[in-house]
Scaffold this motif. Sequence first.
Motif, PDB file in Angstrom:
ATOM      1  N   LEU A  81     -17.568 -96.979 -41.732  1.00 14.76           N
ATOM      2  CA  LEU A  81     -16.351 -97.461 -41.079  1.00 14.76           C
ATOM      3  C   LEU A  81     -16.512 -98.906 -40.630  1.00 14.76           C
ATOM      4  N   SER A  82     -17.681 -99.236 -40.100  1.00 14.35           N
ATOM      5  CA  SER A  82     -17.901-100.599 -39.605  1.00 14.35           C
ATOM      6  C   SER A  82     -17.850-101.625 -40.729  1.00 14.35           C
ATOM      7  N   ARG A  83     -18.225-101.219 -41.939  1.00 15.37           N
ATOM      8  CA  ARG A  83     -18.216-102.157 -43.067  1.00 15.37           C
ATOM      9  C   ARG A  83     -16.803-102.586 -43.442  1.00 15.37           C
ATOM     10  N   VAL A  84     -15.829-101.757 -43.087  1.00 13.58           N
ATOM     11  CA  VAL A  84     -14.442-102.086 -43.412  1.00 13.58           C
ATOM     12  C   VAL A  84     -14.016-103.362 -42.694  1.00 13.58           C
ATOM     13  N   ALA A  85     -14.623-103.669 -41.576  1.00 11.73           N
ATOM     14  CA  ALA A  85     -14.268-104.872 -40.815  1.00 11.73           C
ATOM     15  C   ALA A  85     -14.641-106.151 -41.550  1.00 11.73           C
ATOM     16  N   ARG A  86     -15.478-106.030 -42.610  1.00  6.27           N
ATOM     17  CA  ARG A  86     -15.915-107.181 -43.406  1.00  6.27           C
ATOM     18  C   ARG A  86     -16.669-108.203 -42.557  1.00  6.27           C
ATOM     19  N   ASN A  87     -17.488-107.683 -41.639  1.00  7.04           N
ATOM     20  CA  ASN A  87     -18.328-108.540 -40.804  1.00  7.04           C
ATOM     21  C   ASN A  87     -19.752-108.006 -40.940  1.00  7.04           C
ATOM     22  N   GLU A  88     -20.511-108.602 -41.856  1.00 12.65           N
ATOM     23  CA  GLU A  88     -21.817-108.046 -42.211  1.00 12.65           C
ATOM     24  C   GLU A  88     -22.788-107.961 -41.039  1.00 12.65           C
ATOM     25  N   PRO A  89     -22.931-109.024 -40.205  1.00 12.64           N
ATOM     26  CA  PRO A  89     -23.871-108.898 -39.083  1.00 12.64           C
ATOM     27  C   PRO A  89     -23.511-107.754 -38.135  1.00 12.64           C
ATOM     28  N   MET A  90     -22.219-107.579 -37.883  1.00 11.28           N
ATOM     29  CA  MET A  90     -21.801-106.505 -36.978  1.00 11.28           C
ATOM     30  C   MET A  90     -22.030-105.137 -37.603  1.00 11.28           C
ATOM     31  N   SER A  91     -21.747-104.995 -38.900  1.00 12.65           N
ATOM     32  CA  SER A  91     -21.936-103.702 -39.548  1.00 12.65           C
ATOM     33  C   SER A  91     -23.422-103.354 -39.628  1.00 12.65           C
ATOM     34  N   GLU A  92     -24.276-104.351 -39.836  1.00 12.29           N
ATOM     35  CA  GLU A  92     -25.721-104.098 -39.835  1.00 12.29           C
ATOM     36  C   GLU A  92     -26.179-103.628 -38.453  1.00 12.29           C
ATOM     37  N   PHE A  93     -25.645-104.257 -37.418  1.00 13.12           N
ATOM     38  CA  PHE A  93     -26.003-103.882 -36.045  1.00 13.12           C
ATOM     39  C   PHE A  93     -25.558-102.450 -35.757  1.00 13.12           C
ATOM     40  N   ILE A  94     -24.346-102.112 -36.154  1.00 11.68           N
ATOM     41  CA  ILE A  94     -23.845-100.758 -35.925  1.00 11.68           C
ATOM     42  C   ILE A  94     -24.662 -99.748 -36.730  1.00 11.68           C
ATOM     43  N   GLY A  95     -25.056-100.127 -37.945  1.00 13.85           N
ATOM     44  CA  GLY A  95     -25.900 -99.239 -38.736  1.00 13.85           C
ATOM     45  C   GLY A  95     -27.204 -98.924 -38.031  1.00 13.85           C
ATOM     46  N   GLN A  96     -27.811 -99.936 -37.421  1.00 12.10           N
ATOM     47  CA  GLN A  96     -29.054 -99.723 -36.667  1.00 12.10           C
ATOM     48  C   GLN A  96     -28.808 -98.855 -35.442  1.00 12.10           C
ATOM     49  N   LEU A  97     -27.700 -99.113 -34.745  1.00  8.53           N
ATOM     50  CA  LEU A  97     -27.378 -98.296 -33.573  1.00  8.53           C
ATOM     51  C   LEU A  97     -27.110 -96.853 -33.968  1.00  8.53           C
ATOM     52  N   ALA A  98     -26.456 -96.649 -35.118  1.00 14.62           N
ATOM     53  CA  ALA A  98     -26.174 -95.287 -35.576  1.00 14.62           C
ATOM     54  C   ALA A  98     -27.468 -94.543 -35.887  1.00 14.62           C
ATOM     55  N   LEU A  99     -28.430 -95.242 -36.485  1.00 16.88           N
ATOM     56  CA  LEU A  99     -29.730 -94.621 -36.750  1.00 16.88           C
ATOM     57  C   LEU A  99     -30.424 -94.237 -35.445  1.00 16.88           C
ATOM     58  N   ARG A 100     -30.389 -95.152 -34.485  1.00 14.24           N
ATOM     59  CA  ARG A 100     -31.020 -94.860 -33.194  1.00 14.24           C
ATOM     60  C   ARG A 100     -30.296 -93.719 -32.477  1.00 14.24           C
ATOM     61  N   SER A 101     -28.977 -93.649 -32.653  1.00 14.55           N
ATOM     62  CA  SER A 101     -28.220 -92.553 -32.049  1.00 14.55           C
ATOM     63  C   SER A 101     -28.650 -91.206 -32.616  1.00 14.55           C
ATOM     64  N   SER A 102     -28.960 -91.175 -33.919  1.00 17.16           N
ATOM     65  CA  SER A 102     -29.381 -89.916 -34.521  1.00 17.16           C
ATOM     66  C   SER A 102     -30.686 -89.436 -33.905  1.00 17.16           C
ATOM     67  N   LEU A 103     -31.559 -90.378 -33.549  1.00 17.10           N
ATOM     68  CA  LEU A 103     -32.793 -90.012 -32.851  1.00 17.10           C
ATOM     69  C   LEU A 103     -32.480 -89.476 -31.458  1.00 17.10           C
ATOM     70  N   VAL A 104     -31.566 -90.149 -30.778  1.00 18.20           N
ATOM     71  CA  VAL A 104     -31.167 -89.712 -29.437  1.00 18.20           C
ATOM     72  C   VAL A 104     -30.637 -88.279 -29.490  1.00 18.20           C
ATOM     73  N   ILE A 105     -29.775 -88.003 -30.460  1.00 18.67           N
ATOM     74  CA  ILE A 105     -29.189 -86.673 -30.560  1.00 18.67           C
ATOM     75  C   ILE A 105     -30.246 -85.642 -30.940  1.00 18.67           C
ATOM     76  N   ALA A 106     -31.212 -86.061 -31.771  1.00 19.33           N
ATOM     77  CA  ALA A 106     -32.292 -85.137 -32.141  1.00 19.33           C
ATOM     78  C   ALA A 106     -33.093 -84.720 -30.920  1.00 19.33           C
ATOM     79  N   VAL A 107     -33.303 -85.647 -29.982  1.00 19.39           N
ATOM     80  CA  VAL A 107     -34.102 -85.351 -28.791  1.00 19.39           C
ATOM     81  C   VAL A 107     -33.281 -84.645 -27.724  1.00 19.39           C
ATOM     82  N   TYR A 108     -32.074 -85.146 -27.462  1.00 21.83           N
ATOM     83  CA  TYR A 108     -31.318 -84.707 -26.294  1.00 21.83           C
ATOM     84  C   TYR A 108     -30.019 -83.974 -26.625  1.00 21.83           C
ATOM     85  N   GLY A 109     -29.660 -83.896 -27.899  1.00 19.79           N
ATOM     86  CA  GLY A 109     -28.357 -83.365 -28.252  1.00 19.79           C
ATOM     87  C   GLY A 109     -28.251 -81.859 -28.155  1.00 19.79           C
ATOM     88  N   SER A 110     -27.027 -81.395 -28.052  1.00  8.35           N
ATOM     89  CA  SER A 110     -26.699 -79.973 -28.076  1.00  8.35           C
ATOM     90  C   SER A 110     -25.723 -79.752 -29.218  1.00  8.35           C
TER      91      SER A 110
END
Length: 249
Positions: free
Chosen positions: A152-181
């Motif tokens: 979804l972030s890539r649709v904005a056509r802003n590569e630095p922002m989409s790369e940043f969101i991609g990294q945050l999404a990866l880190r979020s998956s770790l967060v959910i793996a540890v603390y998620g329900s």
Amino acid sequence: MSRDNITAMGNRRKAKSRDSRRDEEIYRAMSEAIVEHRLSPGDRLPEDALAEAFDVSRTGIRKVLQRLALERLVTIQANRGASVARPSPGEARDVFGARRMVECALMDAVADNMTEEDLAELRQLVRDERHAQGRGEQRQAIQLSAAFHTRLSRVARNEPMSEFIGQLALRSSLVIAVYGSTDSIGCDCGDHGEVLDLLEAGEKDKARKWMAGHLEHIERSLRFESGSEGTPDFKSIFQRRAQSGAGDG
């Protein structure tokens, strides 16, 4: 320059190219294993065991681990070596706070730049995510959720922002793996198809509010409890992946 020197240079370039491709393959295999939670937060990542599993040198493994550490997927500590990152509660909250600021701010650009092709790909991700949730495949659902936000972030056509969101999404998956329900990826968090409907209709303000509420709900669903650490069976993890990939063709 002699023919022998030219041949030697060509061989070195080919060897370097092969090494780079192999490093990239190992990086992708490990990052996917982390995102899919075949490698769990806190799992130790000894260089010798990984080198044996991938049949490469420890130097090659070390380069991959350093790259993963830069992306905050791996933690490297002196005298302890590397392990899959285990974000603290504070880091978890910071990740979702950053996601709310960035992803909500991108909704205007996403709505303005959305194409039919973008929409079709995103709706397919939503269908895949629903199927994973319906089958109780939590790891797959988490991965697909991260893929949806990144795409979804890539649709904005802003590569630095989409790369940043991609990294945050990866880190979020770790967060959910540890603390998620189960609430962290279930329907209670909102179906991603809802935000696509709003964006397709040009409802930018409602899309921003939906995204903010969506991410806030996931954060509220987290249960900040600690887990155990261990050393996984790397050969089993990565051989299983290779066999699965061979069958996909």
